[in-house]
Scaffold this motif. Structure first.
Motif, PDB file in Angstrom:
ATOM      1  N   VAL A  25       0.998  -0.823   0.107  1.00 58.35           N
ATOM      2  CA  VAL A  25       0.421   0.506  -0.034  1.00 58.35           C
ATOM      3  C   VAL A  25       0.586   1.264  -0.301  1.00 58.35           C
ATOM      4  O   VAL A  25       1.187   1.103   0.738  1.00 58.35           O
ATOM      5  CB  VAL A  25      -0.862   0.210   1.393  1.00 58.35           C
ATOM      6  CG1 VAL A  25      -1.463   1.575   1.517  1.00 58.35           C
ATOM      7  CG2 VAL A  25      -1.651  -0.846   1.575  1.00 58.35           C
ATOM      8  N   ILE A  34       1.275   5.077   0.680  1.00 59.02           N
ATOM      9  CA  ILE A  34       0.250   6.850   1.270  1.00 59.02           C
ATOM     10  C   ILE A  34       1.011   7.480   0.926  1.00 59.02           C
ATOM     11  O   ILE A  34       2.156   7.376   1.241  1.00 59.02           O
ATOM     12  CB  ILE A  34       0.634   5.811   3.130  1.00 59.02           C
ATOM     13  CG1 ILE A  34      -0.341   4.842   3.370  1.00 59.02           C
ATOM     14  CG2 ILE A  34      -0.544   7.102   3.920  1.00 59.02           C
ATOM     15  CD1 ILE A  34      -0.351   4.410   4.411  1.00 59.02           C
ATOM     16  N   THR A  77      -2.883  10.115   2.962  1.00 56.66           N
ATOM     17  CA  THR A  77      -3.836   9.936   1.557  1.00 56.66           C
ATOM     18  C   THR A  77      -3.407   8.757   1.541  1.00 56.66           C
ATOM     19  O   THR A  77      -2.169   8.836   0.917  1.00 56.66           O
ATOM     20  CB  THR A  77      -3.972  11.225   0.728  1.00 56.66           C
ATOM     21  OG1 THR A  77      -3.926  12.083   1.812  1.00 56.66           O
ATOM     22  CG2 THR A  77      -5.130  11.203   0.209  1.00 56.66           C
ATOM     23  N   LEU A  78      -4.201   7.832   0.926  1.00 51.62           N
ATOM     24  CA  LEU A  78      -4.323   6.429   0.217  1.00 51.62           C
ATOM     25  C   LEU A  78      -4.126   6.815  -1.097  1.00 51.62           C
ATOM     26  O   LEU A  78      -4.388   7.633  -2.536  1.00 51.62           O
ATOM     27  CB  LEU A  78      -5.345   5.523  -0.088  1.00 51.62           C
ATOM     28  CG  LEU A  78      -5.191   4.238  -1.165  1.00 51.62           C
ATOM     29  CD1 LEU A  78      -3.908   2.880   0.108  1.00 51.62           C
ATOM     30  CD2 LEU A  78      -5.918   4.141  -0.998  1.00 51.62           C
ATOM     31  N   HIS A  98      -1.954   4.260  -3.193  1.00 48.61           N
ATOM     32  CA  HIS A  98      -2.299   3.342  -4.555  1.00 48.61           C
ATOM     33  C   HIS A  98      -2.257   2.280  -4.118  1.00 48.61           C
ATOM     34  O   HIS A  98      -2.067   2.066  -2.937  1.00 48.61           O
ATOM     35  CB  HIS A  98      -1.329   3.674  -5.617  1.00 48.61           C
ATOM     36  CG  HIS A  98      -0.034   3.383  -5.630  1.00 48.61           C
ATOM     37  ND1 HIS A  98       0.544   3.998  -5.612  1.00 48.61           N
ATOM     38  CD2 HIS A  98       0.678   2.545  -5.406  1.00 48.61           C
ATOM     39  CE1 HIS A  98       2.254   4.265  -5.406  1.00 48.61           C
ATOM     40  NE2 HIS A  98       1.537   2.328  -5.298  1.00 48.61           N
ATOM     41  N   VAL A  99      -3.144   0.801  -4.061  1.00 41.69           N
ATOM     42  CA  VAL A  99      -3.185  -0.687  -3.711  1.00 41.69           C
ATOM     43  C   VAL A  99      -1.759  -1.211  -4.913  1.00 41.69           C
ATOM     44  O   VAL A  99      -2.417  -0.704  -6.504  1.00 41.69           O
ATOM     45  CB  VAL A  99      -3.637  -0.953  -3.425  1.00 41.69           C
ATOM     46  CG1 VAL A  99      -4.192  -2.720  -2.870  1.00 41.69           C
ATOM     47  CG2 VAL A  99      -5.323  -0.265  -2.324  1.00 41.69           C
TER      48      VAL A  99
END
Length: 137
Positions: free
Chosen positions: A6, A8, A63-64, A66-67
């Motif tokens: 993940v 961030i 903040t996310l 990407h995966v």
């Protein structure tokens, strides 16, 4: 494909890297530079193989970004990107090589805005458990 990490985005990059390494016990796998923006990145991992990529950002809160999912080989990244685009996803970053990660990758987004990275590592990639490097990607 299988889950890889993940990513961030954080505004206090150095503090967050330090906290995850010194307070939580993660290992700094490598530093790099984000392909699309030139922002600093740090790949962190633990002994189980779990990885978190921190990306320097101006965002106020984490903040996310990407995966990421791992493909078995470089050619599979191209195939996955083409298949996802055919299924209605949009390309954010085209297929390209990441020197620091010793990998091939692409970044795509679904109709709802979820960014997904597809990545395939070379056998000697630091992201597979090697020592820290500090190169551009």
């Amino acid at each position: 494909m299988k889950f890889d990490h993940v990513a961030i985005e954080v505004n206090d990059f150095d503090i967050r890297v330090d906290a995850l390494v010194n307070d939580v016990g993660m290992t700094l796998v490598r530093h790099g530079i984000r392909y699309s923006t030139g922002q600093r990145i740090a790949m962190l991992g633990d002994e189980t193989g779990v990885k978190i990529e921190l990306i320097e950002s101006d965002a106020g809160q984490p903040t996310l970004a990407h995966v990421a999912f791992r493909a078995d080989e470089a050619a599979a990244v191209d195939k996955a990107q083409a298949g996802l685009v055919e299924a209605g996803w949009s390309t954010v970053n085209p297929v390209h090589d990441l020197a620091a990660a010793r990998a091939r990758t692409t970044l795509v987004t679904d109709r709802g805005g979820l960014h997904v990275q597809v990545i395939a590592y070379q056998p000697d990639s630091p992201d597979l458990g090697g020592s820290e490097t500090a190169e551009e990607e």
